[in-house]
Scaffold this motif. Structure first.
Motif, PDB file in Angstrom:
ATOM      1  N   ASP A   1      11.942   9.685  14.699  1.00  0.00           N
ATOM      2  CA  ASP A   1      12.888   9.293  13.706  1.00  0.00           C
ATOM      3  C   ASP A   1      14.356   9.677  14.019  1.00  0.00           C
ATOM      4  O   ASP A   1      15.229   8.917  13.550  1.00  0.00           O
ATOM      5  N   THR A   2      14.524  10.333  15.038  1.00  0.00           N
ATOM      6  CA  THR A   2      15.787  10.625  15.713  1.00  0.00           C
ATOM      7  C   THR A   2      16.163   9.636  16.546  1.00  0.00           C
ATOM      8  O   THR A   2      17.647   9.630  17.030  1.00  0.00           O
ATOM      9  N   GLU A   3      15.241   8.618  17.027  1.00  0.00           N
ATOM     10  CA  GLU A   3      15.773   7.705  17.944  1.00  0.00           C
ATOM     11  C   GLU A   3      16.820   6.700  17.099  1.00  0.00           C
ATOM     12  O   GLU A   3      16.695   6.317  16.127  1.00  0.00           O
ATOM     13  N   LYS A   4      17.917   6.435  17.862  1.00  0.00           N
ATOM     14  CA  LYS A   4      18.966   5.458  17.246  1.00  0.00           C
ATOM     15  C   LYS A   4      18.538   4.234  17.058  1.00  0.00           C
ATOM     16  O   LYS A   4      17.735   3.440  17.849  1.00  0.00           O
TER      17      LYS A   4
ATOM     18  N   THR B   1      11.382  -3.025  23.180  1.00  0.00           N
ATOM     19  CA  THR B   1      11.587  -3.121  24.676  1.00  0.00           C
ATOM     20  C   THR B   1      12.619  -4.273  25.227  1.00  0.00           C
ATOM     21  O   THR B   1      13.410  -3.878  26.045  1.00  0.00           O
ATOM     22  N   LEU B   2      12.616  -5.508  24.541  1.00  0.00           N
ATOM     23  CA  LEU B   2      13.697  -6.334  24.930  1.00  0.00           C
ATOM     24  C   LEU B   2      14.909  -5.945  24.554  1.00  0.00           C
ATOM     25  O   LEU B   2      16.012  -6.305  25.291  1.00  0.00           O
ATOM     26  N   MET B   3      15.236  -5.258  23.500  1.00  0.00           N
ATOM     27  CA  MET B   3      16.706  -4.928  23.138  1.00  0.00           C
ATOM     28  C   MET B   3      17.291  -3.611  23.972  1.00  0.00           C
ATOM     29  O   MET B   3      18.357  -3.724  24.115  1.00  0.00           O
ATOM     30  N   LYS B   4      16.155  -2.942  24.457  1.00  0.00           N
ATOM     31  CA  LYS B   4      16.637  -1.904  25.239  1.00  0.00           C
ATOM     32  C   LYS B   4      17.097  -2.327  26.671  1.00  0.00           C
ATOM     33  O   LYS B   4      17.700  -1.403  27.458  1.00  0.00           O
ATOM     34  N   ASN B   5      16.439  -3.309  27.054  1.00  0.00           N
ATOM     35  CA  ASN B   5      16.758  -4.203  28.324  1.00  0.00           C
ATOM     36  C   ASN B   5      17.253  -5.584  28.280  1.00  0.00           C
ATOM     37  O   ASN B   5      16.367  -6.425  28.718  1.00  0.00           O
ATOM     38  N   PRO B   6      18.188  -5.865  27.857  1.00  0.00           N
ATOM     39  CA  PRO B   6      18.831  -6.932  27.342  1.00  0.00           C
ATOM     40  C   PRO B   6      19.013  -8.161  28.529  1.00  0.00           C
ATOM     41  O   PRO B   6      18.823  -9.220  28.459  1.00  0.00           O
ATOM     42  N   LYS B   7      19.153  -7.729  30.046  1.00  0.00           N
ATOM     43  CA  LYS B   7      19.356  -8.612  30.688  1.00  0.00           C
ATOM     44  C   LYS B   7      18.287  -8.545  31.846  1.00  0.00           C
ATOM     45  O   LYS B   7      18.222  -9.221  32.965  1.00  0.00           O
ATOM     46  N   GLN B   8      17.053  -8.057  31.320  1.00  0.00           N
ATOM     47  CA  GLN B   8      15.769  -7.907  32.231  1.00  0.00           C
ATOM     48  C   GLN B   8      14.909  -9.039  31.775  1.00  0.00           C
ATOM     49  O   GLN B   8      14.655  -9.197  30.465  1.00  0.00           O
ATOM     50  N   ILE B   9      14.307  -9.569  32.688  1.00  0.00           N
ATOM     51  CA  ILE B   9      13.238 -10.492  32.275  1.00  0.00           C
ATOM     52  C   ILE B   9      11.892 -10.021  32.525  1.00  0.00           C
ATOM     53  O   ILE B   9      11.733  -9.249  33.404  1.00  0.00           O
ATOM     54  N   PHE B  10      10.722 -10.000  31.466  1.00  0.00           N
ATOM     55  CA  PHE B  10       9.669  -9.513  31.681  1.00  0.00           C
ATOM     56  C   PHE B  10       8.529 -10.611  31.557  1.00  0.00           C
ATOM     57  O   PHE B  10       8.668 -11.574  30.714  1.00  0.00           O
ATOM     58  N   SER B  11       7.540 -10.285  32.271  1.00  0.00           N
ATOM     59  CA  SER B  11       6.310 -10.970  32.198  1.00  0.00           C
ATOM     60  C   SER B  11       5.621 -10.691  31.094  1.00  0.00           C
ATOM     61  O   SER B  11       5.715  -9.527  30.706  1.00  0.00           O
ATOM     62  N   ALA B  12       4.330 -11.513  30.634  1.00  0.00           N
ATOM     63  CA  ALA B  12       3.579 -11.138  29.443  1.00  0.00           C
ATOM     64  C   ALA B  12       2.934  -9.853  30.058  1.00  0.00           C
ATOM     65  O   ALA B  12       2.669  -8.974  28.923  1.00  0.00           O
TER      66      ALA B  12
END
Length: 180
Positions: A125-128, A163-174
């Motif tokens: 709950d404390t995570e922003k 995950t995507l929002m915390k790493n906006p410039k990173q591309i992830f595979s499935a």
């Protein structure tokens, strides 16, 4: 830090035997009649007062992926199926072999530590909250808001978005997304 295992069983003698066995293997054992907190692994009976093992497992799975092994007298295939369906990682019927029990505990911990890491990512709950381009991810409520309108998400959808929002410039595979 010593690995902690919660042994939840309504039978005090079983808890004592498991404590002796597992402390002999180098684990810190916490005994309880039910399961309520985070531990490195949980050994749990199904037939417990107040909240049974199935219910406890379902409740724990709402916030945790800690390895859970049902250790129970209920040995029918239907019992095992219900156990795995409620979120258990393994199932061992009583009476059990001590060597099999310790081997299963070691295997659970190994898989957990290799595939998920020692510390699991629990959304607190404390995570922003995160916001980006009209999308707000609210951790306390486990939901999202798009341009001021609430959007219901499954746990998987929420975790992927996080995950995507915390790493906006990173591309992830499935596969990478699945692992995270």
């Amino acid at each position: 830090m010593q690995t902690r295992i919660l042994v939840a069983d309504d039978n005090a003698e079983i808890r004592e035997i498991l404590r002796i066995l597992l402390t002999g293997e180098g684990y810190e054992v916490i005994e309880a009649k039910d399961g309520n907190a985070y531990y490195d692994a949980i050994l749990m009976d199904i037939q417990m007062p107040n909240m049974n093992g199935y219910q406890t497992c379902l409740k724990l799975r709402e916030t945790s992926n800690v390895p859970i092994l049902f250790l129970t007298a209920k040995g029918l295939d239907s019992d095992k199926t219900l156990g795995f369906s409620s979120g258990a990682d393994d199932y061992l019927a009583k009476p059990f072999s001590y060597s099999e029990l310790t081997a299963r505990v070691k295997a659970l911990l190994r898989r957990y530590q290799v595939y998920k890491g020692k510390k699991e990512e629990i959304l607190l709950d404390t995570e922003k909250d995160l916001s980006m381009d009209g999308l707000t991810l609210r951790y306390a409520q486990q939901n999202a808001e798009v341009n001021g309108k609430e959007v219901e998400l499954t746990d998987i959808e929420f975790n992927i978005l996080s995950t995507l929002m915390k790493n906006p410039k990173q591309i992830f595979s499935a596969e990478q997304l699945y692992e995270k």
